[in-house]
Design an enzyme around this catalytic site. Structure first.
Site, mmCIF file in Angstrom:
data_model
loop_
_atom_site.group_PDB
_atom_site.id
_atom_site.type_symbol
_atom_site.label_atom_id
_atom_site.label_comp_id
_atom_site.label_asym_id
_atom_site.label_seq_id
_atom_site.Cartn_x
_atom_site.Cartn_y
_atom_site.Cartn_z
ATOM 1 N N CYS A 173 43.948 41.345 39.917
ATOM 2 C CA CYS A 173 42.839 42.215 40.323
ATOM 3 C C CYS A 173 43.298 43.266 41.333
ATOM 4 O O CYS A 173 42.961 44.447 41.194
ATOM 5 C CB CYS A 173 41.683 41.378 40.872
ATOM 6 S SG CYS A 173 42.135 40.227 42.194
ATOM 7 N N PHE A 174 44.063 42.857 42.345
ATOM 8 C CA PHE A 174 44.560 43.836 43.315
ATOM 9 C C PHE A 174 45.452 44.883 42.652
ATOM 10 O O PHE A 174 45.294 46.084 42.907
ATOM 11 C CB PHE A 174 45.320 43.146 44.443
ATOM 12 C CG PHE A 174 44.456 42.476 45.464
ATOM 13 C CD1 PHE A 174 43.392 43.136 46.052
ATOM 14 C CD2 PHE A 174 44.721 41.175 45.881
ATOM 15 C CE1 PHE A 174 42.599 42.524 47.009
ATOM 16 C CE2 PHE A 174 43.936 40.556 46.833
ATOM 17 C CZ PHE A 174 42.879 41.227 47.409
#
Length: 361
Positions: A173-174
Site C-alpha cells: 500500500c505504501f
C-alpha cells in the site's frame, strides 16, 4: 442464495467450472482484511466468478458472518491446494509474507494466474528479499518472474500474464501511493533527494494486529514506526530506479500510524536535480496520468476521506517557492487501491477487460 445483481449482472452464485466463459477465482486467506475485500469484489464482478474462499481457523463460517458488510454469503473452507488448482483459473493469495510463497508456487505450477497480495514476489533480487524479510521464501526459483501489479506503470506486462503463466505480485500500500506520487518525477530524471512522510490507518497492520491493538494506544495519538528502515523501502527503490531514479538516490521513508480505520496519505518532499516550476511539475503529472481511470490530479490538498472505499489515487503537486522543493501529496485507501481493488484492476488488465470493470458504480 440470492441472485448477485451487482453492476447489472445476475447469476445464482454457483461458480462455473475451470475453463468456463467466466474465469473461476479462488481467494486464499479470505478471513483477513485484504482477502475478504477481494472476495467481495470478485463476488460482485460481472466477468469473474468467485469460487472457493479459504481460511483455516474460520473454516465452516460464512464470510458474511465474519464480515457482514461485505455481503458474501459463501462458506470459508480449509485450503486444499490440489483441489483449488484443478478447479479454478485464478488464485488470489492473501497470506502474509513468507507463508505466501508456497501457495503461490503450487498454484503457479498448476497453471493458474496467481495474484499474490504479499511481499514474497515483489522484489526481483533474492538477496534483497533475504535482507528485509529473512530466509523464509520457499520458491526462490520464481524470483524475477512476477509482473509488478501496478497497472498505471506495468499495463503492457500485465496484458501478457494470462498467456505467459506469470505471477502478479501486487504492490504494497505504501509503495502504491509513493510510486504513483513520484513516478513522473523519476521518469523525468528530477529526483535528487526524497523524503516521504507517510500516514496510515490501523487496518494497515492486518486483521490480527488491528484486533489486538489497544484502543488507548491508537486513539488521540500518532506515532512513527519502522524508522530504522521499513520493508517497503526497497520496493519503492526498485520501482523508481527502474523508471530512471539514479543509483545514488536513496529515498527516506518513514510511516506513521494514525487513529483511523483505513486510509493512507504520503507527503513527499523532493529536492529536484534542477530548478522547476509548479506549472512544469503539473504538466509532467498531467502527461503521465491523462486518461488513467483511477488517478485524480487535484489542486486541493487530498485527504484520506476523499478516496475511502475506492480504487482511486488522488494526487496534488506544487513547488515551495522559498526552498524550491517539489511537494507531492498522494492519498489512497490502503485496503482498496493499496491492496484488494488494485488486485482486481490488475486482473482486469491481465484478462483484457476494462480496468474499471467491477470497480465502479
Amino acid at each position: 442464495m440470492a441472485d448477485n445483481v451487482a453492476f447489472g449482472v445476475a447469476y445464482d452464485g454457483t461458480p462455473p467450472a475451470r475453463g468456463a466463459a467466466r474465469p473461476r477465482v479462488a481467494v486464499l486467506g479470505a478471513s483477513g482484511f485484504a482477502g475478504a475485500l477481494a472476495a467481495r469484489l470478485v463476488h460482485r464482478h460481472p466477468y469473474f466468478a468467485l469460487g472457493e474462499i479459504t481460511a483455516r481457523a474460520e473454516a465452516g463460517m460464512r464470510l458474511d458472518e465474519l464480515y457482514p458488510h461485505h455481503r458474501v454469503p459463501i462458506a470459508l473452507t480449509e485450503p486444499d491446494l490440489d483441489r483449488i488448482g484443478s478447479t479454478h483459473d485464478v488464485a488470489i493469495v492473501g497470506y502474509p509474507h513468507g507463508a505466501s510463497s508456497e501457495a503461490v508456487a503450487a498454484m503457479h505450477a498448476q497453471g493458474l494466474v496467481v495474484v499474490d497480495l504479499s511481499a514474497d514476489f515483489r522484489l526481483r533480487d533474492p538477496a534483497t528479499y533475504r535482507e528485509w524479510y529473512g530466509d523464509v521464501h520457499v520458491a526462490p526459483e520464481l524470483f524475477g518472474t512476477a509482473v509488478y501489479g501496478l497497472p498505471e506503470l506495468h499495463r503492457e506486462a500485465l496484458a501478457g500474464v494470462r498467456e505467459g503463466g506469470r505471477i502478479i505480485a501486487m504492490p504494497g500500500c505504501f509503495p502504491t501511493a509513493t510510486i504513483l506520487g513520484l513516478a513522473p518525477l523519476a521518469r523525468a530524471g528530477l529526483l535528487q533527494d526524497v523524503i516521504v512522510d507517510a500516514k496510515t490507518g490501523v487496518s494497515g497492520a492486518g486483521r490480527k494486529l488491528a484486533r489486538t491493538t489497544h484502543y488507548v494506544d491508537v486513539s488521540e495519538n500518532v506515532h512513527a514506526y519502522g524508522v530504522a528502515g521499513h520493508r517497503h523501502q526497497p520496493e519503492i527503490r526498485q520501482e523508481l530506479g527502474a523508471l530512471g531514479m539514479g543509483e545514488s538516490v536513496q529515498p527516506v521513508f518513514v510511516p506513521h500510524l494514525v487513529p483511523v480505520d483505513q486510509g493512507e496519505l504520503i507527503s513527499a518532499y523532493v529536492r529536484a536535480t534542477r530548478p522547476v516550476t509548479a506549472d512544469e511539475v503539473a504538466d509532467l503529472f498531467r502527461e503521465a496520468y491523462e486518461g488513467e481511470p483511477f488517478v485524480e490530479l487535484t489542486t486541493a490538498e487530498p485527504g484520506m476521506r476523499d478516496v475511502q472505499a475506492s480504487n482511486v489515487a488522488r494526487i496534488r503537486t506544487t513547488v515551495d517557492p522559498r526552498s524550491g522543493h517539489v511537494l507531492v501529496f498522494a492519498t489512497i485507501d490502503n485496503l482498496w487501491k493499496g491492496t484488494s481493488s488494485q488486485a482486481v484492476q490488475a486482473l482486469n488488465a491481465a484478462f483484457g477487460r476494462p480496468e474499471d470493470e467491477g470497480l465502479t458504480g
